[in-house]
Scaffold this motif. Sequence first.
Motif, short mmCIF file in Angstrom:
data_model
loop_
_atom_site.label_atom_id
_atom_site.label_comp_id
_atom_site.label_asym_id
_atom_site.label_seq_id
_atom_site.Cartn_x
_atom_site.Cartn_y
_atom_site.Cartn_z
N ALA A 143 0.84 -1.20 0.00
CA ALA A 143 0.00 0.00 0.00
C ALA A 143 0.88 1.25 0.00
CB ALA A 143 -0.92 -0.02 1.23
N ASP A 144 1.94 1.24 0.84
CA ASP A 144 2.86 2.39 0.87
C ASP A 144 3.55 2.58 -0.47
OD1 ASP A 144 3.93 1.72 4.31
OD2 ASP A 144 2.14 2.73 3.52
N LEU A 145 3.87 1.45 -1.11
CA LEU A 145 4.55 1.51 -2.40
C LEU A 145 3.66 2.15 -3.47
CD1 LEU A 145 6.98 0.80 -4.17
CD2 LEU A 145 6.04 -1.51 -4.45
N GLU A 146 2.40 1.80 -3.48
CA GLU A 146 1.47 2.39 -4.44
C GLU A 146 1.36 3.89 -4.24
OE1 GLU A 146 1.08 -0.66 -6.71
OE2 GLU A 146 -0.10 1.14 -7.05
N LYS A 147 1.31 4.32 -2.96
CA LYS A 147 1.24 5.75 -2.68
C LYS A 147 2.50 6.48 -3.14
CE LYS A 147 -1.75 5.26 1.42
NZ LYS A 147 -1.82 5.43 2.90
N ALA A 148 3.66 5.84 -2.93
CA ALA A 148 4.93 6.46 -3.35
C ALA A 148 4.99 6.58 -4.86
CB ALA A 148 6.10 5.64 -2.81
N ARG A 149 4.54 5.56 -5.55
CA ARG A 149 4.54 5.62 -7.02
C ARG A 149 3.61 6.70 -7.53
NH1 ARG A 149 4.29 -0.95 -8.10
NH2 ARG A 149 6.57 -1.30 -8.05
N ALA A 150 2.44 6.80 -6.90
CA ALA A 150 1.48 7.83 -7.32
C ALA A 150 2.05 9.21 -7.08
CB ALA A 150 0.17 7.65 -6.55
N ALA A 151 2.85 9.36 -6.03
CA ALA A 151 3.44 10.66 -5.71
C ALA A 151 4.69 10.94 -6.53
CB ALA A 151 3.76 10.72 -4.22
N GLY A 152 5.19 9.93 -7.25
CA GLY A 152 6.40 10.12 -8.05
C GLY A 152 7.66 10.20 -7.22
N ASP A 153 7.64 9.65 -6.03
CA ASP A 153 8.81 9.69 -5.13
C ASP A 153 9.69 8.49 -5.44
OD1 ASP A 153 10.66 9.78 -3.13
OD2 ASP A 153 9.24 10.25 -1.54
N GLU A 154 10.61 8.64 -6.37
CA GLU A 154 11.42 7.51 -6.84
C GLU A 154 12.32 6.95 -5.74
OE1 GLU A 154 11.81 8.58 -11.58
OE2 GLU A 154 13.58 8.23 -10.39
N LYS A 155 12.84 7.82 -4.91
CA LYS A 155 13.73 7.34 -3.85
C LYS A 155 12.98 6.43 -2.88
CE LYS A 155 17.08 9.06 -0.48
NZ LYS A 155 17.75 10.25 0.08
N LYS A 156 11.77 6.86 -2.49
CA LYS A 156 10.97 6.04 -1.57
C LYS A 156 10.50 4.77 -2.25
CE LYS A 156 7.29 6.39 1.90
NZ LYS A 156 6.28 7.26 2.52
N VAL A 157 10.16 4.86 -3.56
CA VAL A 157 9.72 3.67 -4.32
C VAL A 157 10.82 2.62 -4.30
CG1 VAL A 157 9.25 2.80 -6.63
CG2 VAL A 157 8.05 4.83 -5.80
N ALA A 158 12.06 3.04 -4.59
CA ALA A 158 13.17 2.09 -4.62
C ALA A 158 13.37 1.44 -3.25
CB ALA A 158 14.44 2.80 -5.06
N SER A 159 13.27 2.25 -2.19
CA SER A 159 13.46 1.71 -0.84
C SER A 159 12.38 0.70 -0.49
CB SER A 159 13.45 2.87 0.18
OG SER A 159 13.55 2.36 1.49
N LEU A 160 11.12 1.04 -0.79
CA LEU A 160 10.00 0.14 -0.49
C LEU A 160 10.07 -1.13 -1.33
CD1 LEU A 160 7.13 2.76 -0.14
CD2 LEU A 160 8.10 1.35 1.70
N GLU A 161 10.51 -1.01 -2.58
CA GLU A 161 10.64 -2.20 -3.43
C GLU A 161 11.67 -3.16 -2.84
OE1 GLU A 161 9.48 -0.53 -7.89
OE2 GLU A 161 11.57 -0.55 -7.22
N GLU A 162 12.78 -2.59 -2.34
CA GLU A 162 13.82 -3.42 -1.71
C GLU A 162 13.28 -4.10 -0.45
OE1 GLU A 162 17.36 -1.21 -1.05
OE2 GLU A 162 18.27 -2.73 0.22
N ASN A 163 12.53 -3.34 0.35
CA ASN A 163 11.91 -3.86 1.57
C ASN A 163 10.93 -4.97 1.22
OD1 ASN A 163 10.45 -4.30 3.94
ND2 ASN A 163 10.55 -2.16 4.58
N LEU A 164 10.11 -4.75 0.20
CA LEU A 164 9.09 -5.73 -0.20
C LEU A 164 9.74 -7.02 -0.66
CD1 LEU A 164 6.11 -6.37 -0.74
CD2 LEU A 164 6.41 -5.36 -3.02
N ALA A 165 10.80 -6.91 -1.46
CA ALA A 165 11.48 -8.11 -1.96
C ALA A 165 12.03 -8.95 -0.79
CB ALA A 165 12.60 -7.72 -2.92
N SER A 166 12.60 -8.26 0.20
CA SER A 166 13.16 -8.97 1.35
C SER A 166 12.07 -9.68 2.15
CB SER A 166 13.91 -7.98 2.25
OG SER A 166 14.41 -8.65 3.39
N ARG A 167 10.95 -8.97 2.40
CA ARG A 167 9.86 -9.58 3.18
C ARG A 167 9.20 -10.74 2.42
NH1 ARG A 167 8.50 -6.54 7.67
NH2 ARG A 167 9.42 -4.45 7.73
N GLU A 168 9.12 -10.61 1.08
CA GLU A 168 8.51 -11.69 0.29
C GLU A 168 9.37 -12.95 0.36
OE1 GLU A 168 8.05 -9.83 -3.49
OE2 GLU A 168 5.94 -9.28 -3.12
N LEU A 169 10.69 -12.76 0.42
CA LEU A 169 11.57 -13.92 0.57
C LEU A 169 11.32 -14.61 1.92
CD1 LEU A 169 14.94 -12.57 -0.89
CD2 LEU A 169 13.50 -14.38 -1.84
#
Length: 409
Positions: A369-395
């Motif tokens: 949910a946070d990732l979708e909000k970051a993408r909508a806001a165009g915050d690339e730095k936060k998007v990259a951080s959340l994507e990294e976090n998501l990948a780790s938690r999915e593992l």
Amino acid sequence: MTSNDWGRVAEDGTVYVKTIEGERAVGSYPAGTAEEALAFFTERFAALAFEVQLLEQRIAGGKLGPEEAASSVKTVREQVTGANAVGDLAGLVGRLDALAPLIAAQREARRAERAQATAAAKEAKEALVGEAEAIAAGTDWRGGANRLRDLLDQWKALPRIDRAADDALWKRFSGARTSYTRRRKAHFAEQDQRREGARAVKEKLCTEAEALATSTDWRATAERYRDLMRDWKAAGPAPKDVDDALWKRFRGAQDAFFGAREAANAALDAEFEQNAVVKDALLVEAEALLPITDLDAAKKALRDIADRWEAAGKVPRARMKELEGRMRAVEQAVRAAEDDQWRRSDPEKSARADDMVSKLEAAIAQVEADLEKARAAGDEKKVASLEENLASRELFLETARRASADFGR
């Protein structure tokens, strides 16, 4: 009376020449003596004899064509027959008549040569026609035109053959040239039409490319430039001079954008260099956990390292693969040890595994949910951080689910 073997001078000064038909008066020479008169008309004969000799040499040497030779013999024979000269006129006439068989032979040889030349010319023209028709059926629009011009020059250099055959071959040759020219013009007209269409398309692509040149939406704009390049190639060539100018515009817009992106990435890499130093130190801590002897302690330590890893932020692109790979190796080792322990644990741990799955799923849902909000806001730095976090938690979730499934067997 003064005389020689072929003539005489009468007492009245008249000069006669002796012929087979009898004597014939050839004139008089009142200004001189009889001897001088006879010498004058004898010299006329000598001049005729020289002319006959010269004609014999020219005919024998092939200097004259048969028809010209026959005409010359006729002319000289008439001159000799009625000549006002003293000498063996009949002998000269005989020499001239003796040339007739030679002239006839030369005429026959000339006729044979003409027949051979005509046959060769016909064969050559048939070959030219065949090649012209082959060119007319082909699509060599540049080389074919040059070759047809060469063939036309060769045709003009060949002698004419019999009229019917020559006209028929020329009709085929000319028809092939006309057909080729018509098809060639149609081809280039169609090509010009296509190129004008390509010109319109490429002008639009240039306009869009130039509008994107100052964009800072690096990912989306780069993808759009790839689409524009695909459309550029599909459009085909525009007119040569126009195509070069349009490409210069299009390429210039691309270079401006990607140059700016490279500069921005270089600046980010410089900014992230210190983050890489932090993650290098974290990797030293993480790799020191191996081999795992105390799983709980290792997991606790790794969670702490993971939190600090996430907090450290992005690293330069050149270091990203290396650093992430080393951290994944540690995580995989911990998960492997955990899997092994779970397989050997009691049923109570199944409940804990299920609880872990639920918590991870809830956490992942929140990150998504946070990732979708970051993408909508165009915050690339936060998007990259959340994507990294998501990948780790999915593992971790994948590992937890496998453990839960094992306990449920």
